[in-house]
Write a protein that holds these residues in place. Structure first.
Motif, PDB file in Angstrom:
ATOM      1  N   LEU A  56       0.807  -1.217   0.000  1.00 51.64           N
ATOM      2  CA  LEU A  56       0.000   0.000   0.000  1.00 51.64           C
ATOM      3  C   LEU A  56       0.842   1.270   0.000  1.00 51.64           C
ATOM      4  O   LEU A  56       0.362   2.336  -0.388  1.00 51.64           O
ATOM      5  CB  LEU A  56      -0.896   0.052   1.247  1.00 51.64           C
ATOM      6  CG  LEU A  56      -1.993  -0.987   1.398  1.00 51.64           C
ATOM      7  CD1 LEU A  56      -2.693  -0.778   2.734  1.00 51.64           C
ATOM      8  CD2 LEU A  56      -2.996  -0.882   0.264  1.00 51.64           C
ATOM      9  N   LEU A  60      -0.506   4.766  -1.568  1.00 48.93           N
ATOM     10  CA  LEU A  60      -1.111   5.734  -0.648  1.00 48.93           C
ATOM     11  C   LEU A  60      -0.353   7.055  -0.661  1.00 48.93           C
ATOM     12  O   LEU A  60      -0.964   8.128  -0.570  1.00 48.93           O
ATOM     13  CB  LEU A  60      -1.154   5.160   0.773  1.00 48.93           C
ATOM     14  CG  LEU A  60      -2.199   4.074   1.032  1.00 48.93           C
ATOM     15  CD1 LEU A  60      -2.061   3.537   2.450  1.00 48.93           C
ATOM     16  CD2 LEU A  60      -3.621   4.595   0.807  1.00 48.93           C
ATOM     17  N   VAL A  97      -2.151  -2.575  10.336  1.00 48.07           N
ATOM     18  CA  VAL A  97      -2.510  -3.698   9.476  1.00 48.07           C
ATOM     19  C   VAL A  97      -2.446  -4.962  10.320  1.00 48.07           C
ATOM     20  O   VAL A  97      -1.429  -5.242  10.959  1.00 48.07           O
ATOM     21  CB  VAL A  97      -1.574  -3.808   8.258  1.00 48.07           C
ATOM     22  CG1 VAL A  97      -1.829  -5.105   7.496  1.00 48.07           C
ATOM     23  CG2 VAL A  97      -1.783  -2.616   7.321  1.00 48.07           C
ATOM     24  N   MET A 126      -8.004  -6.051   3.113  1.00 42.88           N
ATOM     25  CA  MET A 126      -7.091  -5.873   1.983  1.00 42.88           C
ATOM     26  C   MET A 126      -7.014  -7.113   1.106  1.00 42.88           C
ATOM     27  O   MET A 126      -7.048  -7.031  -0.110  1.00 42.88           O
ATOM     28  CB  MET A 126      -5.705  -5.498   2.511  1.00 42.88           C
ATOM     29  CG  MET A 126      -5.690  -4.167   3.239  1.00 42.88           C
ATOM     30  SD  MET A 126      -4.268  -3.987   4.353  1.00 42.88           S
ATOM     31  CE  MET A 126      -2.897  -4.213   3.228  1.00 42.88           C
ATOM     32  N   MET A 259      -6.888  -3.325   7.362  1.00 42.44           N
ATOM     33  CA  MET A 259      -6.450  -2.104   8.046  1.00 42.44           C
ATOM     34  C   MET A 259      -7.429  -1.699   9.136  1.00 42.44           C
ATOM     35  O   MET A 259      -8.657  -1.748   8.951  1.00 42.44           O
ATOM     36  CB  MET A 259      -6.302  -0.959   7.040  1.00 42.44           C
ATOM     37  CG  MET A 259      -5.826   0.352   7.664  1.00 42.44           C
ATOM     38  SD  MET A 259      -5.594   1.678   6.442  1.00 42.44           S
ATOM     39  CE  MET A 259      -4.029   1.174   5.720  1.00 42.44           C
ATOM     40  N   VAL A 277      -7.534   2.457  -0.135  1.00 40.47           N
ATOM     41  CA  VAL A 277      -7.032   1.086   0.003  1.00 40.47           C
ATOM     42  C   VAL A 277      -7.722   0.170  -1.009  1.00 40.47           C
ATOM     43  O   VAL A 277      -7.084  -0.653  -1.676  1.00 40.47           O
ATOM     44  CB  VAL A 277      -7.242   0.572   1.436  1.00 40.47           C
ATOM     45  CG1 VAL A 277      -6.986  -0.938   1.529  1.00 40.47           C
ATOM     46  CG2 VAL A 277      -6.328   1.310   2.411  1.00 40.47           C
TER      47      VAL A 277
END
Length: 329
Positions: A56, A60, A97, A126, A259, A277
């Motif tokens: 990620l 992100l 996470v 995720m 997350m 995400v």
């Protein structure tokens, strides 16, 4: 047996039902973030959880315009890192996470330093990695059916490893034992790597683990991959059938990554992060990486992830109690 896993179809329906909640006011999107964002990983660098968080990181940073810092805080089966998230200011600068152990810990540890229901909230699931079952190259069984037939004929003679008491690899094997009414001996290790080393050496006969850890040795013929603990075969090893295909209806066990945020984090921030995400994990660019890891991308709303956690917590609580799983110390 009453241990029914969460249906993938049911999860997908839950995700779809909440999709509309991911639209935010323009003002909320422009106001956040204005500082670097920390993502706490409750495990050491290099493992499944860490890999998922780092997948990620670049996306992100590009989408949010702020540095994304990965903060590894291992210890106590993930509890130390999760506690750091629970106690962080709920201002949108700290997320975590977690994996399947997060759901199991609610039952395994009656005195957690945080309250999962009050101190934390879901952001987005995720990805889901159905566990693979691997047996030693010198084991007298080559399929899941042969494994169970041998276990029934030889109670207590099969030793299975795990990455630790209460881990997904441990609990998935306990679920298999419960569903098949077999007796096998558990050998817990301090992580998946030493368990795999003993499987390669023939000191143990069976190991369930995340696909990313077993696929290379399986493709090299050093161990035998005998079954996927999920509803679908894995693209990375399409010749390995599921346990369901081999006659073990409903059997499924997985690790997953998702997350979390501290409770009290503003709703607009949580929804925006969920949206970003979801976009990243469902992107075409990420698909080859997910396939290599044996992971199915997920995404979705905070509400869908909260529902997923609740289902996983209830499922593994039944297994933990029925198998009388205890954590040393």
């Amino acid at each position: 047996m009453p241990f029914s896993p969460l249906s993938r179809r049911g999860f997908q329906a839950a995700v779809a039902a909440g999709a509309a909640a991911l639209v935010l006011p323009a003002r909320a999107q422009s106001a956040w973030p204005n500082r670097p964002i920390r993502i706490v990983v409750p495990y050491t660098p290099g493992g499944f959880t860490d890999q998922m968080a780092r997948m990620l990181q670049v996306g992100l940073q590009n989408k949010l315009g702020q540095p994304i810092v990965i903060d590894n805080k291992p210890g106590a089966n993930g509890i130390i890192g999760v506690d750091a998230v629970a106690k962080a200011p709920p201002d949108g600068t700290t997320f975590g996470v977690v994996i399947a152990a997060y759901a199991a810990n609610t039952t395994l540890y009656p005195k957690l330093p945080y309250d999962p229901a009050k101190d934390l909230r879901g952001v987005a699931l995720m990805g889901i990695s159905p566990l693979l079952a691997a047996v030693a190259a010198n084991a007298p069984f080559k399929t899941a059916r042969e494994l169970i037939d041998y276990a029934r004929a030889n109670p207590g003679k099969i030793s299975f490893g795990s990455s630790g008491n209460g881990s997904a690899s441990h609990l998935t094997t306990e679920l298999l034992k419960l569903q098949t009414q077999t007796r096998m001996v558990h050998i817990p290790y301090r992580g998946a790597a030493p368990a795999l080393a003993d499987l390669l050496g023939g000191q143990i006969q069976l190991l369930f683990d995340a696909p990313t850890g077993l696929i290379p040795a399986g493709k090299d013929g050093k161990i035998r991959l005998i079954g996927v603990a999920g509803e679908q075969r894995l693209p990375a090893v399409p010749d390995v059938p599921t346990f369901i295909e081999q006659g073990f209806a409903g059997f499924a066990g997985s690790t997953w990554a998702g997350m979390l945020a501290p409770a009290g984090t503003p709703e607009a921030i949580v929804q925006r992060m969920a949206e970003e995400v979801t976009t990243i994990v469902r992107s075409a660019e990420m698909r080859p990486r997910f396939d290599t890891m044996g992971t199915f991308p997920a995404g979705g709303t905070p509400a869908a992830f909260d529902a997923f956690i609740a289902t996983e917590t209830a499922k593994w609580a039944k297994v933990i109690r029925a198998a009388d799983v205890k954590i040393d110390g």
